[in-house]
Design a protein around this motif. Structure first.
Motif, short mmCIF file in Angstrom:
data_model
loop_
_atom_site.label_atom_id
_atom_site.label_comp_id
_atom_site.label_asym_id
_atom_site.label_seq_id
_atom_site.Cartn_x
_atom_site.Cartn_y
_atom_site.Cartn_z
N VAL A 204 0.83 -1.21 0.00
CA VAL A 204 0.00 0.00 0.00
C VAL A 204 0.87 1.26 0.00
CG1 VAL A 204 -1.62 1.36 1.39
CG2 VAL A 204 -1.99 -1.10 1.08
N GLY A 205 1.88 1.27 0.85
CA GLY A 205 2.68 2.46 1.03
C GLY A 205 3.43 2.88 -0.21
N GLU A 206 4.02 1.92 -0.90
CA GLU A 206 4.78 2.27 -2.10
C GLU A 206 3.87 2.83 -3.19
OE1 GLU A 206 6.81 -1.34 -2.96
OE2 GLU A 206 8.16 -1.17 -1.22
N GLN A 207 2.67 2.24 -3.32
CA GLN A 207 1.73 2.74 -4.32
C GLN A 207 1.20 4.13 -3.93
OE1 GLN A 207 0.75 1.68 -7.36
NE2 GLN A 207 -0.42 3.59 -7.44
N ALA A 208 0.85 4.32 -2.65
CA ALA A 208 0.33 5.61 -2.21
C ALA A 208 1.38 6.70 -2.34
CB ALA A 208 -0.15 5.50 -0.76
N ALA A 209 2.61 6.39 -2.00
CA ALA A 209 3.69 7.37 -2.10
C ALA A 209 3.92 7.78 -3.55
CB ALA A 209 4.97 6.79 -1.50
N ASP A 210 3.84 6.80 -4.43
CA ASP A 210 4.01 7.10 -5.85
C ASP A 210 2.89 8.01 -6.36
OD1 ASP A 210 5.38 6.54 -8.49
OD2 ASP A 210 3.40 5.72 -8.94
N ALA A 211 1.65 7.72 -5.92
CA ALA A 211 0.50 8.51 -6.38
C ALA A 211 0.55 9.94 -5.84
CB ALA A 211 -0.80 7.84 -5.94
N LEU A 212 1.09 10.12 -4.63
CA LEU A 212 1.13 11.44 -4.01
C LEU A 212 2.43 12.18 -4.25
CD1 LEU A 212 -0.53 10.52 -0.58
CD2 LEU A 212 -1.58 11.81 -2.47
N GLY A 213 3.42 11.48 -4.84
CA GLY A 213 4.72 12.11 -5.06
C GLY A 213 5.45 12.40 -3.77
N LEU A 214 5.34 11.48 -2.80
CA LEU A 214 5.95 11.67 -1.48
C LEU A 214 6.83 10.47 -1.15
CD1 LEU A 214 2.80 12.86 0.52
CD2 LEU A 214 4.71 14.30 -0.24
N PRO A 215 7.81 10.62 -0.25
CA PRO A 215 8.62 9.47 0.17
C PRO A 215 7.80 8.54 1.08
CG PRO A 215 9.26 11.43 1.39
CD PRO A 215 8.30 11.89 0.33
N TYR A 216 8.11 7.26 1.01
CA TYR A 216 7.43 6.26 1.84
C TYR A 216 8.37 5.78 2.93
CZ TYR A 216 5.83 1.61 3.28
OH TYR A 216 5.47 0.51 4.02
N HIS A 217 7.86 5.75 4.17
CA HIS A 217 8.63 5.23 5.30
C HIS A 217 8.07 3.86 5.69
CE1 HIS A 217 10.90 5.21 9.09
NE2 HIS A 217 9.82 4.63 9.58
N SER A 218 8.86 2.82 5.48
CA SER A 218 8.44 1.46 5.85
C SER A 218 8.71 1.22 7.33
CB SER A 218 9.19 0.44 5.01
OG SER A 218 8.85 -0.88 5.43
N ARG A 219 7.77 0.54 7.98
CA ARG A 219 7.93 0.16 9.39
C ARG A 219 8.69 -1.15 9.53
NH1 ARG A 219 4.09 2.71 12.90
NH2 ARG A 219 2.72 4.14 11.77
N ARG A 220 9.05 -1.77 8.44
CA ARG A 220 9.66 -3.10 8.48
C ARG A 220 10.96 -3.11 9.29
NH1 ARG A 220 8.78 -7.61 5.17
NH2 ARG A 220 7.50 -6.36 3.74
N GLY A 221 11.70 -2.03 9.26
CA GLY A 221 12.96 -1.99 10.00
C GLY A 221 12.80 -1.65 11.47
N GLY A 222 11.60 -1.28 11.88
CA GLY A 222 11.36 -0.98 13.29
C GLY A 222 11.54 0.47 13.67
N ALA A 223 12.02 1.31 12.76
CA ALA A 223 12.22 2.73 13.09
C ALA A 223 10.90 3.48 13.03
CB ALA A 223 13.21 3.36 12.11
N ALA A 224 10.72 4.41 13.97
CA ALA A 224 9.50 5.21 14.00
C ALA A 224 9.46 6.13 12.79
CB ALA A 224 9.45 6.04 15.28
N PRO A 225 8.29 6.33 12.20
CA PRO A 225 8.19 7.22 11.04
C PRO A 225 8.43 8.67 11.43
CG PRO A 225 6.02 6.52 11.77
CD PRO A 225 7.00 5.73 12.57
N PRO A 226 8.95 9.48 10.54
CA PRO A 226 9.16 10.90 10.85
C PRO A 226 7.82 11.62 10.97
CG PRO A 226 9.65 10.45 8.54
CD PRO A 226 9.42 9.11 9.19
N GLU A 227 7.83 12.74 11.66
CA GLU A 227 6.62 13.53 11.82
C GLU A 227 6.24 14.20 10.51
OE1 GLU A 227 7.08 16.26 15.02
OE2 GLU A 227 7.35 14.70 16.55
N GLY A 228 4.96 14.54 10.41
CA GLY A 228 4.49 15.29 9.26
C GLY A 228 3.99 14.44 8.10
N GLY A 229 4.00 13.10 8.27
CA GLY A 229 3.54 12.24 7.19
C GLY A 229 2.04 12.01 7.24
N VAL A 230 1.48 11.52 6.13
CA VAL A 230 0.09 11.11 6.12
C VAL A 230 0.05 9.64 6.51
CG1 VAL A 230 0.21 10.67 3.62
CG2 VAL A 230 -2.01 10.87 4.73
N SER A 231 -0.82 9.30 7.45
CA SER A 231 -0.87 7.94 8.00
C SER A 231 -2.05 7.19 7.41
CB SER A 231 -1.01 7.99 9.53
OG SER A 231 0.09 8.64 10.13
#
Length: 357
Positions: A126-153
């Motif tokens: 979902v994230g890769e497709q949504a990021a591509d449609a919105l022209g925004l970077p995608y942050h994957s949770r797979r690595g365990g790192a918290a996503p940066p602030e200011g993103g659309v959830s």
């Protein structure tokens, strides 16, 4: 413009959440699912963010049926994101009181049952497709790192063969109340506290006491649902009324003025007999907080005191683990069990119990 929404709540509180949505005139409830209430509002409205029994609030972006259990079904999630009106939903999010811009994309997924893919597989599809449609970077949770602030959830939930994609309205989950600057072990989850007030049927003018108030969550949430209620919060720990008062002040000046905070033993409440309309509390019975003073080793004293302070027609709404062990004492004290609702809270299964005088 009609808006389709999905409220997430604790398991067991779906009916209570639906009741709040309907009673506060926020929309027409359309469907209940596991931890979800779907409803439709006539138009975007920032007041939707004031729902108190809600853990989180989302705009429904899309639904797809026929999702199976194999990795080939991950393509269905990609298609779900591709077909959703994502840019339009960002504008609606802003009209509902959330941000109307975003610096990135993050996704949280969950499903019931076993599948041959995991939550991260869904999130990345979902994230890769949504990021591509919105022209925004995608942050994957797979690595365990918290996503940066200011993103659309985005939120993806899968129940049976149906998958749902939704967009969070606020910047952070609604259960993270900004007023909770001070906390304490065993503090009540705010939407659960609000649900207890809803079930208690609290109305303006009533006198309500929480004799184990801790950081003040139950009185603050009760006041948020029913302005004009006369609230008292007491706790045996002399430090906690000050912390509760600080939280109430952070919740707003009106809340701070409406609640009286006192240091007192729950086995000797500082109110006259038959003077309280509702007792709403999460009493300590040794799970995260030990019972002290008059209650130590004597739960029956608590129920006798609840019976003493309740006015004719009054009721107590309590959060109890292993309620059967306590109902014996409650009935012996002259309190009649009227309603019991089991909820799932961080892996535990406590019950909200209503007792009538």
């Amino acid at each position: 413009m009609a808006v389709r929404l999905m409220a997430r709540t604790l398991r067991g509180l779906e009916d209570v959440c639906a009741r709040e949505v309907a009673e506060r005139g926020h929309g027409e409830v359309r469907r209940l699912r596991h931890r979800e209430v779907w409803f439709a509002a006539d138009r975007p409205d920032p007041r939707l963010l004031g729902l108190r029994t809600v853990d989180d609030l989302f705009l429904l972006a899309g639904v797809v049926d026929g999702v199976g259990h194999t990795k080939a079904d991950l393509a269905r999630f990609t298609e779900l994101a591709r077909s959703a009106p994502l840019r339009e939903l960002l504008a609606v999010r802003g009209a509902c009181g959330g941000p109307d811009t975003a610096s990135g994309v993050e996704v949280a997924a969950s499903f019931l049952g076993r599948r041959n893919y995991n939550r991260y597989d869904i999130e990345d599809a979902v994230g890769e497709q949504a990021a591509d449609a919105l022209g925004l970077p995608y942050h994957s949770r797979r690595g365990g790192a918290a996503p940066p602030e200011g993103g659309v959830s985005f939120r993806v939930t899968v129940e049976g063969s149906q998958a749902v994609l939704a967009v969070r309205v606020a910047e952070r989950p609604l259960h993270r109340r900004p007023y909770k600057e001070a906390s304490t072990p065993g503090t009540t989850h705010p939407p659960l506290a609000a649900a207890m007030a809803v079930l208690a049927g609290v109305e303006p003018g009533m006198r309500v006491i929480d004799p184990c108030c801790g950081a003040g969550t139950i009185p603050i949430e009760t006041g948020g649902l029913a302005p004009g209620v006369r609230l008292i919060g007491t706790d045996h720990d002399t430090r906690l009324p000050g912390s509760a008062a600080a939280n109430a002040a952070a919740a707003g000046p009106a809340g701070a003025r409406a609640i009286a905070w006192l240091a007192a033993d729950a086995g000797r409440m500082p109110v006259a007999s038959a003077s309280v309309d509702r007792v709403i509390s999460n009493p300590p019975w040794g799970r995260q907080v030990a019972a002290y003073a008059a209650l130590a080793g004597h739960p029956e004293r608590f129920y006798r005191e609840v019976r003493r302070v309740l006015a004719p027609g009054g009721a107590a709404v309590l959060l109890l683990h292993h309620p059967d062990e306590h109902l014996v004492h409650a009935e012996a004290a002259g309190l009649r069990p009227q309603e019991l609702l089991e909820v799932r809270l961080f892996g535990a299964l406590p019950s909200i119990v209503m007792l009538r005088r």
